[in-house]
Design a protein around this motif. Structure first.
Motif, PDB file in Angstrom:
ATOM      1  N   HIS A   1      -7.653  10.007 -17.828  1.00 45.67           N
ATOM      2  CA  HIS A   1      -7.252  11.312 -18.350  1.00 45.67           C
ATOM      3  C   HIS A   1      -6.001  11.216 -19.226  1.00 45.67           C
ATOM      4  O   HIS A   1      -5.886  11.926 -20.220  1.00 45.67           O
ATOM      5  N   ALA A   2      -5.054  10.344 -18.869  1.00 44.94           N
ATOM      6  CA  ALA A   2      -3.829  10.192 -19.656  1.00 44.94           C
ATOM      7  C   ALA A   2      -4.099   9.347 -20.905  1.00 44.94           C
ATOM      8  O   ALA A   2      -5.024   8.537 -20.941  1.00 44.94           O
ATOM      9  N   GLU A   3      -3.260   9.528 -21.914  1.00 52.68           N
ATOM     10  CA  GLU A   3      -3.411   8.790 -23.170  1.00 52.68           C
ATOM     11  C   GLU A   3      -2.411   7.641 -23.296  1.00 52.68           C
ATOM     12  O   GLU A   3      -2.675   6.664 -23.993  1.00 52.68           O
ATOM     13  N   THR A   4      -1.260   7.787 -22.643  1.00 47.85           N
ATOM     14  CA  THR A   4      -0.188   6.803 -22.820  1.00 47.85           C
ATOM     15  C   THR A   4       0.420   6.418 -21.483  1.00 47.85           C
ATOM     16  O   THR A   4       0.323   7.145 -20.498  1.00 47.85           O
ATOM     17  N   GLY A   5       1.076   5.258 -21.476  1.00 44.47           N
ATOM     18  CA  GLY A   5       1.814   4.786 -20.308  1.00 44.47           C
ATOM     19  C   GLY A   5       2.437   3.454 -20.612  1.00 44.47           C
ATOM     20  O   GLY A   5       1.729   2.462 -20.823  1.00 44.47           O
ATOM     21  N   THR A   6       3.760   3.400 -20.688  1.00 41.21           N
ATOM     22  CA  THR A   6       4.509   2.182 -21.017  1.00 41.21           C
ATOM     23  C   THR A   6       3.970   1.572 -22.307  1.00 41.21           C
ATOM     24  O   THR A   6       4.064   2.169 -23.354  1.00 41.21           O
ATOM     25  N   LYS A   7       3.328   0.414 -22.245  1.00 40.07           N
ATOM     26  CA  LYS A   7       2.868  -0.256 -23.459  1.00 40.07           C
ATOM     27  C   LYS A   7       1.547   0.301 -23.985  1.00 40.07           C
ATOM     28  O   LYS A   7       1.108  -0.076 -25.074  1.00 40.07           O
ATOM     29  N   ILE A   8       0.889   1.140 -23.217  1.00 38.62           N
ATOM     30  CA  ILE A   8      -0.455   1.581 -23.580  1.00 38.62           C
ATOM     31  C   ILE A   8      -0.407   2.885 -24.369  1.00 38.62           C
ATOM     32  O   ILE A   8       0.246   3.846 -23.980  1.00 38.62           O
ATOM     33  N   ASP A   9      -1.125   2.884 -25.496  1.00 39.37           N
ATOM     34  CA  ASP A   9      -1.327   4.092 -26.284  1.00 39.37           C
ATOM     35  C   ASP A   9      -2.797   4.107 -26.690  1.00 39.37           C
ATOM     36  O   ASP A   9      -3.193   3.468 -27.676  1.00 39.37           O
ATOM     37  N   LEU A  10      -3.611   4.811 -25.918  1.00 38.19           N
ATOM     38  CA  LEU A  10      -5.040   4.829 -26.198  1.00 38.19           C
ATOM     39  C   LEU A  10      -5.345   5.476 -27.545  1.00 38.19           C
ATOM     40  O   LEU A  10      -6.384   5.203 -28.150  1.00 38.19           O
TER      41      LEU A  10
ATOM     42  N   ARG B   1       0.847  -1.193   0.000  1.00 36.24           N
ATOM     43  CA  ARG B   1       0.000   0.000   0.000  1.00 36.24           C
ATOM     44  C   ARG B   1       0.887   1.249   0.000  1.00 36.24           C
ATOM     45  O   ARG B   1       1.853   1.330   0.745  1.00 36.24           O
ATOM     46  N   GLY B   2       0.571   2.196  -0.847  1.00 35.79           N
ATOM     47  CA  GLY B   2       1.354   3.423  -0.921  1.00 35.79           C
ATOM     48  C   GLY B   2       2.653   3.298  -1.694  1.00 35.79           C
ATOM     49  O   GLY B   2       3.462   4.228  -1.699  1.00 35.79           O
ATOM     50  N   TRP B   3       2.882   2.174  -2.355  1.00 39.79           N
ATOM     51  CA  TRP B   3       4.124   1.956  -3.112  1.00 39.79           C
ATOM     52  C   TRP B   3       4.189   2.940  -4.284  1.00 39.79           C
ATOM     53  O   TRP B   3       3.163   3.231  -4.905  1.00 39.79           O
ATOM     54  N   PRO B   4       5.364   3.468  -4.611  1.00 44.95           N
ATOM     55  CA  PRO B   4       5.465   4.393  -5.753  1.00 44.95           C
ATOM     56  C   PRO B   4       5.216   3.675  -7.077  1.00 44.95           C
ATOM     57  O   PRO B   4       5.512   2.483  -7.222  1.00 44.95           O
ATOM     58  N   GLN B   5       4.692   4.428  -8.036  1.00 45.78           N
ATOM     59  CA  GLN B   5       4.387   3.840  -9.343  1.00 45.78           C
ATOM     60  C   GLN B   5       5.663   3.433 -10.070  1.00 45.78           C
ATOM     61  O   GLN B   5       6.710   4.061  -9.936  1.00 45.78           O
ATOM     62  N   ARG B   6       5.571   2.355 -10.837  1.00 45.61           N
ATOM     63  CA  ARG B   6       6.685   1.935 -11.679  1.00 45.61           C
ATOM     64  C   ARG B   6       6.997   3.051 -12.682  1.00 45.61           C
ATOM     65  O   ARG B   6       6.083   3.622 -13.289  1.00 45.61           O
ATOM     66  N   PRO B   7       8.257   3.409 -12.850  1.00 41.27           N
ATOM     67  CA  PRO B   7       8.601   4.531 -13.728  1.00 41.27           C
ATOM     68  C   PRO B   7       8.004   4.380 -15.130  1.00 41.27           C
ATOM     69  O   PRO B   7       8.167   3.343 -15.783  1.00 41.27           O
ATOM     70  N   GLY B   8       7.298   5.425 -15.559  1.00 40.68           N
ATOM     71  CA  GLY B   8       6.714   5.443 -16.889  1.00 40.68           C
ATOM     72  C   GLY B   8       5.362   4.791 -17.014  1.00 40.68           C
ATOM     73  O   GLY B   8       4.724   4.880 -18.064  1.00 40.68           O
TER      74      GLY B   8
END
Length: 244
Positions: free
Chosen positions: A130-139, A114-121
């Protein structure tokens, strides 16, 4: 450097045979320091690998059975995209009781992070409202109607507590069951998200009620459609996400 980096684990470090199951990495059974281990070579950056290897060490210290990074001879947890980890034996889950034990291990993972920081990127499912992209994801690469359906599924998770999720625990190849313990393998998709995404297991082994299972199942199908887009599997997963 590629597999030449394996020499950083000692002069006798040797590749033995390729292992199947992964698509994003080259994975081999190796011998390091006279013991069998697993080597994984990929293209992830240092910050990403530092996050993953740090997580695995934390979980090992906390008592979970996971592949533990074996350091190079000069103490690094990885080098040039190569990670060497302890080999974990056992077989895949075969019974409903096995899967219930998997659910218990996942809930302990969630409690410990719980509360762990997000994996970079990376982005969580609710970040992608709200975001469009993240690592392998490109909406932006998906059909707009499909994106709207995915976001509607993820919106049902908004406001919930987050933690580390394994990312693909329903795949029997990512679980090893032996007497007295359950091990989770292949942490390449792990990131911080809502824990429900990990709890869509065969036979509803996590014991979710009908409403919770529907929310988790829809959000999980949407995530896999987005993260795997564009192939036949992702299209099938998107077809499971209800129309608006």
């Amino acid at each position: 450097m590629g597999w030449e980096a394996l020499r950083l684990w000692g002069g006798d470090a040797t590749r033995l045979e390729p292992l199947t199951g992964g698509v994003a990495n080259d994975v081999w059974r190796v011998r390091v320091g006279g013991r069998i281990a697993v080597g994984r070579l990929g293209t992830r950056g240092d910050a990403d690998l530092a996050w993953e290897t740090g997580l695995l060490r934390h979980l090992d210290r906390a008592g979970l059975t996971v592949p533990v990074p074996i350091p190079t001879t000069d103490g690094r947890p990885f080098a040039d995209g190569l990670v060497v980890m302890t080999y974990v034996d056992g077989g895949p889950p075969e019974t409903q009781d096995d899967w219930r034990r998997v659910a218990g291990v996942l809930r302990e993972l969630h409690r410990l992070t719980r509360g762990w920081p997000q994996r970079p990127g990376w982005r969580s499912s609710t970040d992608l409202l709200h975001a469009e992209t993240g690592t392998k994801i490109d909406l932006g690469a998906m059909p707009p109607e499909g994106v709207a359906r995915c976001r509607a599924a993820w919106a049902r998770l908004a406001g919930r507590e987050t933690c580390v999720v394994h990312g693909n625990p329903a795949n029997p190849g990512n679980v090893r069951v032996a007497a007295g313990r359950v091990a989770l393998l292949d942490w390449d998709e792990s990131h911080v998200d809502v824990p429900d995404l990990d709890l869509v297991l065969p036979g509803n082994a996590a014991g979710l009620d009908d409403g919770a299972l529907d929310i988790a199942g829809q959000a999980s199908a949407a995530w896999e459609a987005a993260v795997c887009w564009d192939d036949d599997y992702s299209a099938r997963r998107l077809a499971e996400v209800r129309a608006l």
